[in-house]
Scaffold this motif. Structure first.
Motif, PDB file in Angstrom:
ATOM      1  N   GLU A 171       0.821  -1.212   0.000  1.00  0.00           N
ATOM      2  CA  GLU A 171       0.000   0.000   0.000  1.00  0.00           C
ATOM      3  C   GLU A 171       0.855   1.263   0.000  1.00  0.00           C
ATOM      4  O   GLU A 171       0.366   2.343  -0.329  1.00  0.00           O
ATOM      5  CB  GLU A 171      -0.922   0.017   1.217  1.00  0.00           C
ATOM      6  CG  GLU A 171      -2.007  -1.032   1.185  1.00  0.00           C
ATOM      7  CD  GLU A 171      -2.771  -1.092   2.485  1.00  0.00           C
ATOM      8  OE1 GLU A 171      -3.859  -0.478   2.568  1.00  0.00           O
ATOM      9  OE2 GLU A 171      -2.270  -1.741   3.436  1.00  0.00           O
TER      10      GLU A 171
ATOM     11  N   TYR B  46      -5.855  -0.415   0.645  1.00  0.00           N
ATOM     12  CA  TYR B  46      -5.660   0.389  -0.565  1.00  0.00           C
ATOM     13  C   TYR B  46      -4.981  -0.423  -1.670  1.00  0.00           C
ATOM     14  O   TYR B  46      -4.420  -1.494  -1.435  1.00  0.00           O
ATOM     15  CB  TYR B  46      -4.848   1.642  -0.228  1.00  0.00           C
ATOM     16  CG  TYR B  46      -5.689   2.676   0.481  1.00  0.00           C
ATOM     17  CD1 TYR B  46      -6.273   3.725  -0.216  1.00  0.00           C
ATOM     18  CD2 TYR B  46      -5.942   2.572   1.854  1.00  0.00           C
ATOM     19  CE1 TYR B  46      -7.071   4.663   0.424  1.00  0.00           C
ATOM     20  CE2 TYR B  46      -6.746   3.498   2.507  1.00  0.00           C
ATOM     21  CZ  TYR B  46      -7.306   4.538   1.782  1.00  0.00           C
ATOM     22  OH  TYR B  46      -8.111   5.452   2.415  1.00  0.00           O
ATOM     23  N   ARG B  47      -5.066   0.099  -2.859  1.00  0.00           N
ATOM     24  CA  ARG B  47      -4.504  -0.594  -4.018  1.00  0.00           C
ATOM     25  C   ARG B  47      -2.991  -0.739  -3.851  1.00  0.00           C
ATOM     26  O   ARG B  47      -2.309   0.166  -3.353  1.00  0.00           O
ATOM     27  CB  ARG B  47      -4.798   0.193  -5.301  1.00  0.00           C
ATOM     28  CG  ARG B  47      -4.528  -0.621  -6.558  1.00  0.00           C
ATOM     29  CD  ARG B  47      -4.873   0.153  -7.809  1.00  0.00           C
ATOM     30  NE  ARG B  47      -4.864  -0.738  -8.963  1.00  0.00           N
ATOM     31  CZ  ARG B  47      -4.598  -0.352 -10.204  1.00  0.00           C
ATOM     32  NH1 ARG B  47      -4.306   0.920 -10.450  1.00  0.00           N
ATOM     33  NH2 ARG B  47      -4.619  -1.207 -11.198  1.00  0.00           N
TER      34      ARG B  47
ATOM     35  N   ARG C  40       0.926  -0.983  -4.717  1.00  0.00           N
ATOM     36  CA  ARG C  40       1.945  -0.515  -5.657  1.00  0.00           C
ATOM     37  C   ARG C  40       2.824  -1.703  -6.030  1.00  0.00           C
ATOM     38  O   ARG C  40       2.870  -2.705  -5.323  1.00  0.00           O
ATOM     39  CB  ARG C  40       2.743   0.630  -5.039  1.00  0.00           C
ATOM     40  CG  ARG C  40       1.841   1.813  -4.644  1.00  0.00           C
ATOM     41  CD  ARG C  40       2.606   2.957  -4.041  1.00  0.00           C
ATOM     42  NE  ARG C  40       1.716   3.989  -3.526  1.00  0.00           N
ATOM     43  CZ  ARG C  40       1.200   4.984  -4.246  1.00  0.00           C
ATOM     44  NH1 ARG C  40       1.502   5.089  -5.536  1.00  0.00           N
ATOM     45  NH2 ARG C  40       0.392   5.884  -3.693  1.00  0.00           N
TER      46      ARG C  40
ATOM     47  N   ARG D  82       1.792  -5.798 -12.424  1.00  0.00           N
ATOM     48  CA  ARG D  82       0.437  -5.441 -12.013  1.00  0.00           C
ATOM     49  C   ARG D  82      -0.383  -6.665 -11.640  1.00  0.00           C
ATOM     50  O   ARG D  82      -1.096  -6.681 -10.634  1.00  0.00           O
ATOM     51  CB  ARG D  82      -0.243  -4.673 -13.141  1.00  0.00           C
ATOM     52  CG  ARG D  82      -1.618  -4.106 -12.820  1.00  0.00           C
ATOM     53  CD  ARG D  82      -1.515  -2.943 -11.865  1.00  0.00           C
ATOM     54  NE  ARG D  82      -1.804  -3.312 -10.488  1.00  0.00           N
ATOM     55  CZ  ARG D  82      -1.504  -2.545  -9.460  1.00  0.00           C
ATOM     56  NH1 ARG D  82      -0.881  -1.399  -9.612  1.00  0.00           N
ATOM     57  NH2 ARG D  82      -1.809  -2.941  -8.232  1.00  0.00           N
TER      58      ARG D  82
ATOM     59  N   ASP E  34      -1.816  -7.429  -7.878  1.00  0.00           N
ATOM     60  CA  ASP E  34      -3.246  -7.599  -7.613  1.00  0.00           C
ATOM     61  C   ASP E  34      -3.525  -8.944  -6.946  1.00  0.00           C
ATOM     62  O   ASP E  34      -4.397  -9.048  -6.066  1.00  0.00           O
ATOM     63  CB  ASP E  34      -4.038  -7.477  -8.911  1.00  0.00           C
ATOM     64  CG  ASP E  34      -4.043  -6.053  -9.461  1.00  0.00           C
ATOM     65  OD1 ASP E  34      -3.705  -5.119  -8.701  1.00  0.00           O
ATOM     66  OD2 ASP E  34      -4.380  -5.872 -10.648  1.00  0.00           O
TER      67      ASP E  34
ATOM     68  N   MET F  57      -2.542  -8.559  -3.274  1.00  0.00           N
ATOM     69  CA  MET F  57      -3.505  -7.752  -2.523  1.00  0.00           C
ATOM     70  C   MET F  57      -4.802  -8.508  -2.285  1.00  0.00           C
ATOM     71  O   MET F  57      -5.429  -8.374  -1.226  1.00  0.00           O
ATOM     72  CB  MET F  57      -3.783  -6.432  -3.249  1.00  0.00           C
ATOM     73  CG  MET F  57      -2.554  -5.537  -3.420  1.00  0.00           C
ATOM     74  SD  MET F  57      -1.627  -5.256  -1.892  1.00  0.00           S
ATOM     75  CE  MET F  57      -2.825  -4.319  -0.925  1.00  0.00           C
ATOM     76  N   THR F  58      -5.217  -9.324  -3.253  1.00  0.00           N
ATOM     77  CA  THR F  58      -6.402 -10.155  -3.068  1.00  0.00           C
ATOM     78  C   THR F  58      -6.184 -11.151  -1.935  1.00  0.00           C
ATOM     79  O   THR F  58      -7.073 -11.395  -1.110  1.00  0.00           O
ATOM     80  CB  THR F  58      -6.745 -10.894  -4.366  1.00  0.00           C
ATOM     81  OG1 THR F  58      -7.084  -9.946  -5.386  1.00  0.00           O
ATOM     82  CG2 THR F  58      -7.929 -11.838  -4.169  1.00  0.00           C
TER      83      THR F  58
ATOM     84  N   GLU G  83     -12.036  -2.908   0.547  1.00  0.00           N
ATOM     85  CA  GLU G  83     -11.074  -2.440  -0.442  1.00  0.00           C
ATOM     86  C   GLU G  83     -11.388  -1.002  -0.848  1.00  0.00           C
ATOM     87  O   GLU G  83     -12.518  -0.682  -1.209  1.00  0.00           O
ATOM     88  CB  GLU G  83     -11.070  -3.352  -1.662  1.00  0.00           C
ATOM     89  CG  GLU G  83     -10.586  -4.756  -1.350  1.00  0.00           C
ATOM     90  CD  GLU G  83     -10.598  -5.656  -2.564  1.00  0.00           C
ATOM     91  OE1 GLU G  83      -9.543  -5.806  -3.219  1.00  0.00           O
ATOM     92  OE2 GLU G  83     -11.671  -6.212  -2.860  1.00  0.00           O
TER      93      GLU G  83
ATOM     94  N   GLY H 281      -9.922   0.633  -3.418  1.00  0.00           N
ATOM     95  CA  GLY H 281      -9.976   0.731  -4.869  1.00  0.00           C
ATOM     96  C   GLY H 281      -9.105   1.827  -5.450  1.00  0.00           C
ATOM     97  O   GLY H 281      -9.084   2.026  -6.667  1.00  0.00           O
TER      98      GLY H 281
ATOM     99  N   TYR I 256      -5.156   4.240  -4.783  1.00  0.00           N
ATOM    100  CA  TYR I 256      -3.875   4.274  -4.085  1.00  0.00           C
ATOM    101  C   TYR I 256      -3.980   5.134  -2.836  1.00  0.00           C
ATOM    102  O   TYR I 256      -4.739   6.119  -2.797  1.00  0.00           O
ATOM    103  CB  TYR I 256      -2.790   4.825  -4.997  1.00  0.00           C
ATOM    104  CG  TYR I 256      -2.423   3.939  -6.149  1.00  0.00           C
ATOM    105  CD1 TYR I 256      -1.791   2.719  -5.949  1.00  0.00           C
ATOM    106  CD2 TYR I 256      -2.698   4.332  -7.464  1.00  0.00           C
ATOM    107  CE1 TYR I 256      -1.460   1.899  -7.015  1.00  0.00           C
ATOM    108  CE2 TYR I 256      -2.358   3.519  -8.545  1.00  0.00           C
ATOM    109  CZ  TYR I 256      -1.745   2.299  -8.301  1.00  0.00           C
ATOM    110  OH  TYR I 256      -1.420   1.498  -9.359  1.00  0.00           O
TER     111      TYR I 256
END
Length: 222
Positions: free
Chosen positions: A118, A128-129, A131, A193, A197, A200-201, A211, A213, A215
């Motif tokens: 994050e 958060y999304r 990085r 990417r 993802d 993060m999932t 979530e 969604g 940054y």
């Protein structure tokens, strides 16, 4: 000698005080380079994870923690070094880029490196999304990523509080995600990417966080 003494005392002491609920230790490889990628709720996360992990975990920490003068500075420096932390100037762009090289050196030595995809701690509890730095390291070094889910650490020392609290915290180490050979033929940016993802999932499944969604952006006091 002082470092060794602190290293032997700090993690057991913290475990005794917080008595964290720890799950999934068997998912952390006991040897070889590995990335521990965690959600980020509090500045104490970098203390909690090394205190419960089955091996030394290297984190990057603000350089100010290592440069305070006098006896207090020496104790503080020994404390953070005993937890496996390395100094980094987060406000220096060049230094931030060099931190990736530091992390790669750690991984290539066969050590464990801790990171927060994050980028900075969540101030509202949402996830958060991610990085792509952790994915970059994993793909470059050819090492697995272990997702880590933290719950309750934000209550140890809430924002604005100066005294840590004794609260129940939960740390869950998820199953390793090994990127080796899975993204062959894909553009590197897309591979980073997709891997980010996936990590993060996995973290969200461990924590149950909502979530965001988007940054997260670092606040001035974080």
């Amino acid at each position: 000698m002082f470092y060794d003494a602190v290293h032997r005392v700090v993690p057991p002491l913290l475990r005794a005080v917080w008595r964290p609920d720890v799950q999934g230790l068997e998912n952390v490889p006991r040897s070889g380079g590995v990335i521990l990628a965690s959600n980020h709720l509090s500045f104490v996360d970098s203390v909690v994870i090394p205190s419960v992990a089955p091996r030394t975990v290297v984190f990057l920490a603000k350089s100010e923690y290592f440069t305070t003068p006098g006896v207090r500075g020496a104790v503080q420096r020994a404390w953070f070094e005993a937890l496996g932390m390395l100094p980094i100037d987060r406000d220096d762009t060049k230094s931030a880029l060099e931190s990736l090289d530091v992390a790669l050196d750690v991984l290539r030595r066969g050590e464990a490196f801790g990171i927060y995809p994050e980028g900075t701690r969540s101030r509202d509890g949402r996830l958060y999304r991610g990085r792509t730095g952790a994915a970059h390291l994993a793909l470059t070094a050819g090492v697995p990523i272990v997702p880590v889910g933290l719950r309750g650490t934000e209550r140890i020392q809430p924002i604005g509080s100066s005294i840590p609290r004794v609260v129940k915290v939960h740390v869950t180490f998820g199953e390793p995600i090994d990127p080796r050979g899975r993204y062959d033929g894909l553009p590197l940016g897309k591979a980073r990417r997709l891997l980010t993802d996936e990590v993060m999932t996995a973290i969200q499944a461990l924590t149950g966080q909502e979530e965001a969604g988007v940054y997260n952006e670092r606040a001035a006091d974080v």
